[in-house]
Write a protein that holds these residues in place. Structure first.
Motif, mmCIF file in Angstrom:
data_model
loop_
_atom_site.group_PDB
_atom_site.id
_atom_site.type_symbol
_atom_site.label_atom_id
_atom_site.label_comp_id
_atom_site.label_asym_id
_atom_site.label_seq_id
_atom_site.Cartn_x
_atom_site.Cartn_y
_atom_site.Cartn_z
ATOM 1 N N UNK A 80 0.878 -1.235 -0.084
ATOM 2 C CA UNK A 80 0.208 0.058 -0.037
ATOM 3 C C UNK A 80 1.074 1.111 -0.057
ATOM 4 N N UNK A 81 1.967 1.136 0.494
ATOM 5 C CA UNK A 81 3.103 2.333 0.614
ATOM 6 C C UNK A 81 3.345 2.631 -0.527
ATOM 7 N N UNK A 82 3.529 1.928 -1.626
ATOM 8 C CA UNK A 82 4.023 1.931 -2.905
ATOM 9 C C UNK A 82 3.235 2.884 -3.518
ATOM 10 N N UNK A 83 2.089 3.008 -3.352
ATOM 11 C CA UNK A 83 0.944 3.636 -4.251
ATOM 12 C C UNK A 83 1.517 4.986 -4.472
ATOM 13 N N UNK A 84 1.304 5.793 -5.548
ATOM 14 C CA UNK A 84 1.428 7.286 -5.751
ATOM 15 C C UNK A 84 0.204 8.031 -5.728
ATOM 16 N N UNK A 85 -0.008 8.839 -4.790
ATOM 17 C CA UNK A 85 -1.299 9.669 -4.812
ATOM 18 C C UNK A 85 -0.889 11.048 -5.238
ATOM 19 N N UNK B 239 -9.217 15.997 -9.579
ATOM 20 C CA UNK B 239 -9.286 16.147 -8.031
ATOM 21 C C UNK B 239 -9.004 14.931 -7.170
ATOM 22 N N UNK B 240 -8.679 13.916 -7.665
ATOM 23 C CA UNK B 240 -8.296 12.773 -7.268
ATOM 24 C C UNK B 240 -7.753 11.698 -8.499
ATOM 25 N N UNK B 241 -6.223 11.325 -7.909
ATOM 26 C CA UNK B 241 -5.702 10.618 -8.848
ATOM 27 C C UNK B 241 -4.665 9.765 -8.144
ATOM 28 N N UNK B 242 -4.728 8.341 -8.535
ATOM 29 C CA UNK B 242 -3.927 7.417 -7.767
ATOM 30 C C UNK B 242 -3.431 6.324 -8.516
ATOM 31 N N UNK B 243 -2.059 6.341 -8.706
ATOM 32 C CA UNK B 243 -1.441 5.182 -9.242
ATOM 33 C C UNK B 243 -1.101 3.760 -8.343
ATOM 34 N N UNK B 244 -2.039 2.823 -8.478
ATOM 35 C CA UNK B 244 -2.245 1.614 -7.454
ATOM 36 C C UNK B 244 -1.052 0.571 -8.105
ATOM 37 N N UNK B 245 -0.082 0.393 -7.115
ATOM 38 C CA UNK B 245 0.736 -0.596 -7.200
ATOM 39 C C UNK B 245 0.624 -1.827 -5.976
ATOM 40 N N UNK B 246 -0.321 -1.916 -5.438
ATOM 41 C CA UNK B 246 -0.439 -2.937 -4.451
ATOM 42 C C UNK B 246 -1.738 -3.909 -4.862
ATOM 43 N N UNK B 247 -1.876 -3.930 -6.098
ATOM 44 C CA UNK B 247 -2.875 -4.863 -6.744
ATOM 45 C C UNK B 247 -2.018 -5.812 -7.755
#
Length: 368
Positions: free
Chosen positions: A31-36, A128-136
Motif C-alpha cells: 500500500x505504501x508503494x502507491x502514488x497519490x 481532484x483525485x488521482x492514484x497510481x495503484x501498485x498494491x494490486x
C-alpha cells in the motif's frame, strides 16, 4: 515488446482509491508503494470551480424559487450530470505486466509520465483525485475529475458538463458508437501508446469492431483540438470590446440655477465603467492586436498541418493496402511456380498416375 492498453470507466469509489479501506485483492505490504497525485475535497473543488458563477446566476434571478442554494447538491440530486467521472488506465495484464516484475516497474514509469501530462492535455477536466495503484495485481491509474464548460448560455455560465467539456477540447460526437467520450478515451489511449513507444513498447491493439486511433490519427485529432481552442480564444479576444453605444446615449441634465450638470446614478456607473474600460483598452490595444495576429497565424498553420496529416494518413493506408496486395500476388506466383515444378518432376519420372485423382480434382476446381 507489445502491450495492450485499457481505458475503463470506473465507479468512482474515492474511499477505495485512497485506501480508506482495504479490499481482499490488495496486498497490504505494498500500500505504501502507491502514488497519490492529488486527493482534494470534492465540495471545495465545486466551490472553486462554480462558486463565482453560482453567485452571478443567483443575482440575475428575480424569483427566489429559481435560485440555486448549493450547486454541489443541485448536481448530486439531479439527473442530467454526474458529480464527477472516473477513468482507469492500464497497460498490459497480470500475465505480462505484473506488479513486482521488471515489466511492472516499467509500466509504473510510463503511467506516471502519462498522468503528469493529463491535465495539460485536458484543460476542461478538473482532476481532484488521482492514484497510481501498485498494491494490486497490475499497475493502474484511477483518475477522478469534474468536467466543466465556460461561457455557457444556459444556467450557470460555468457549469458541469461532460459533453461540452470534451467538445471544448475538440471532441465532437459523431455516430452512436463515436461519442465524445469514446473519441476522448481513444485519444488518451493513443497518448499513452506514444509514451510506451518512446520506452520501446508497441501498442498491441486487439481486434475489435471499433478500430482504435493510430498515432497518426491521434496527432491529427490533437491538431483539430488545438485549432478549436485557438478559435475560441480568438473569439473571446474579439468580444472584449467596450460598449460605447451605452455611453453615447447618456445625456447630462442641467442643474437649475447652476452651471453644473447631473447624471442619473445608472448613467454615472455606466460612464465610470466605460472610462475604466477605455483606460485598460488603451494600455492593452497593441498587445491584443499582436495576440490576434499571432492566433490567426497559428490557426492557419495548424489547419495546414491537419491537411498534411490527413494526406499522410491516406497515403499510409494506400501504401499499406498496396503492400498487402503485392505480398499476396507474390505468394500466389510462388505457389504456381512450385506446382509447375512438381508436375514436371512427376511427368519426368512417370508418376503422374499416382496423383491423377488429385490432379483431376484440381483441374475440375480450376475450370469452375
Amino acid at each position: 515488446m507489445k502491450r495492450t492498453i485499457s481505458a475503463m470507466t470506473g465507479k468512482g469509489s474515492l474511499t477505495h482509491n485512497n485506501r480508506d479501506f482495504i479490499a481482499e485483492n490488495i496486498d497490504k505490504s505494498r500500500v505504501s508503494d502507491n502514488i497519490i497525485y492529488c486527493h482534494d475535497n470534492l465540495k471545495q473543488v465545486y466551490e472553486e470551480l462554480f462558486g463565482a458563477a453560482l453567485q452571478r446566476y443567483n443575482d440575475k434571478q428575480k424569483r427566489s424559487d429559481r435560485k440555486i442554494e448549493n450547486y454541489y447538491e443541485h448536481i448530486r440530486t439531479g439527473k442530467q450530470e454526474k458529480l464527477y467521472h472516473e477513468v482507469i488506465f492500464q497497460m498490459g495484464n497480470v500475465k505480462d505486466t505484473a506488479v513486482g516484475t521488471p515489466e511492472g516497474e516499467q509500466a509504473k514509469v510510463i503511467l506516471d509520465e502519462f498522468m503528469k501530462g493529463f491535465e495539460q492535455r485536458n484543460p476542461h477536466l478538473r482532476v481532484f483525485s488521482a492514484h497510481l495503484h501498485l498494491d494490486e495485481a497490475t499497475p493502474h491509474l484511477h483518475i477522478d475529475f469534474v468536467p466543466f464548460t465556460t461561457d455557457s448560455k444556459r444556467g450557470l455560465d460555468t457549469r458541469v458538463s461532460l459533453k461540452k467539456a470534451l467538445a471544448a477540447q475538440g471532441f465532437e460526437g459523431g455516430s452512436r458508437g463515436d461519442t465524445e467520450l469514446n473519441q476522448w478515451r481513444n485519444s488518451e489511449k493513443a497518448a499513452l501508446a506514444e509514451i510506451m513507444r518512446q520506452h520501446g513498447i508497441e501498442w498491441e491493439q486487439l481486434g475489435t469492431q471499433n478500430e482504435h486511433l493510430t498515432v497518426l490519427d491521434f496527432k491529427k485529432q490533437e491538431r483539430t483540438a488545438e485549432v478549436k481552442a485557438l478559435e475560441q480564444s480568438l473569439g473571446k479576444l474579439k468580444q472584449k470590446q467596450v460598449d460605447i453605444q451605452a455611453v453615447e446615449q447618456i445625456v447630462a441634465k442641467p442643474v437649475p440655477l447652476s452651471s453644473k450638470v447631473k447624471l442619473d446614478a445608472q448613467d454615472y456607473q455606466t460612464l465610470v465603467t466605460a472610462a475604466k474600460a477605455f483606460v485598460v483598452q488603451e494600455k492593452k490595444e497593441r498587445r491584443l492586436d499582436k495576440l490576434l495576429k499571432a492566433a490567426e497565424k497559428t490557426i492557419v498553420t495548424l489547419k495546414a498541418k491537419i491537411t498534411e496529416m490527413k494526406q499522410e494518413l491516406d497515403s499510409y493506408r494506400s501504401v499499406k493496402g498496396q503492400l498487402k496486395a503485392g505480398t499476396l500476388e507474390k505468394e500466389n506466383g510462388e505457389l504456381r511456380r512450385r506446382n509447375t515444378l512438381y508436375q514436371s518432376i512427376l511427368e519426368t519420372h512417370g508418376l503422374t498416375h499416382l496423383v491423377g485423382g488429385r490432379q483431376d480434382k484440381q483441374q475440375s476446381v480450376e475450370t469452375r
